[in-house]
Design an enzyme around this catalytic site. Structure first.
Site, short mmCIF file in Angstrom:
data_model
loop_
_atom_site.label_atom_id
_atom_site.label_comp_id
_atom_site.label_asym_id
_atom_site.label_seq_id
_atom_site.Cartn_x
_atom_site.Cartn_y
_atom_site.Cartn_z
N LYS A 107 10.51 -1.86 -10.87
CA LYS A 107 10.37 -1.55 -9.54
C LYS A 107 10.30 -2.77 -8.50
CE LYS A 107 7.39 1.51 -8.25
NZ LYS A 107 8.40 2.12 -7.37
N GLU A 127 2.74 -1.05 -4.52
CA GLU A 127 3.21 0.19 -5.33
C GLU A 127 2.34 0.06 -6.58
OE1 GLU A 127 7.72 0.95 -3.91
OE2 GLU A 127 7.22 -0.42 -5.60
#
Length: 287
Positions: free
Chosen positions: A128, A137
């Site tokens: 990611k 995140e």
């Protein structure tokens, strides 16, 4: 890791929703990549229940999930939702849609997080951060009781780094070129090439991309497998000047994958991965 397969072949009902956030109708037309992202996002939002603290992901796929949560709040189908955004971009989107927001200081445990991913390997490990929000995140999704990842089938890889696209590493700005050289040397065995991420500058040209946390990102590109992911993670984080990396190892509890013929859901059950499949090919033929 063994895979216990439980395949349920069921037609997905054509959504009877209105408004700009409604998913694309499943008709006898080719589904676009954005259609697939929206399908995966809507399936994930089915797990959101009233009263939950929800981690709101960042990126083109997660945006659809945020839109859907806001729509259900407006319709009164969800109530008392608190969102924890993973970026400035998602914060602004949620505020514009009227989703109540908080942070990890006030809500240190998140009931459910929903986010996209750039890569998903067979063990549900992720890459990611190609959108630049990897640190926030990871902070939010690592404290989630349940973390659902939403992707289209193009994100599936045989191993982390297998797409040969960027595996991001967030670094402090000070002596970033030194950090770049150390990262490249660390993964020399995998044919690593490291590059400082750039963004468009006013008046033309390029400038270093700056994260929400005022850091830089160094993108790593691999020719081969990097080996044991936990060892790789530890080695990266031991380097002074490194903030965090885009490998999300063992964090995802479920991955929802939208493909051209149906939705696949992979869910961790102990040391196994359970597989569900929902087919919508009949709806794509106009039935």
């Amino acid at each position: 890791m063994a895979i216990a397969q439980r395949i349920a072949r069921a037609a997905v009902e054509q959504p009877k929703l209105v408004g700009p956030a409604a998913p694309p109708p499943l008709q006898a037309v080719a589904l676009t990549q954005d259609d697939l992202k929206k399908i995966a996002a809507y399936k994930a939002v089915e797990h959101v229940k009233s009263g939950m603290v929800v981690g709101l992901g960042t990126g083109s796929t997660a945006k659809h999930a945020v839109d859907r949560i806001a729509q259900l709040l407006r319709q009164g189908k969800l109530k008392n939702i608190v969102g924890v955004p993973t970026s400035t971009q998602t914060h602004e989107q949620a505020v514009s849609l009227g989703i109540p927001l908080s942070d990890l200081g006030s809500h240190p445990v998140v009931d459910l997080a929903i986010d996209g991913a750039d890569e998903v390997d067979p063990s549900l490990n992720l890459v990611k951060g190609r959108g630049g929000s990897l640190l926030r995140e990871k902070m939010v999704e690592s404290v989630a009781k349940k973390f659902i990842v939403i992707v289209d089938e193009s994100k599936l890889v045989k191993y982390v780094g297998g797409s040969r696209l960027a595996m991001p590493v967030e670094v402090v700005q000070f002596s970033w070129s030194h950090s770049l050289k150390r990262l490249e040397a660390l993964f020399a065995h995998a044919g690593c090439v490291a590059q400082l991420r750039k963004a468009a500058a006013e008046g033309g040209g390029k400038k270093p991309y700056v994260t929400d946390n005022n850091n830089y990102i160094i993108d790593l590109y691999f020719e081969k497998e990097i080996g044991d992911l936990n060892r790789a993670s530890d080695a990266v984080l031991r380097l002074p000047g490194i903030v965090d990396h885009g490998m999300f190892i063992g964090l995802a509890t479920s991955v929802i994958i939208a493909g051209v013929d149906g939705v696949t859901i992979k869910t961790k059950k102990g040391n196994e991965i359970e597989l569900d499949y929902f087919c919508y090919s009949d709806l794509r033929k106009g039935l």
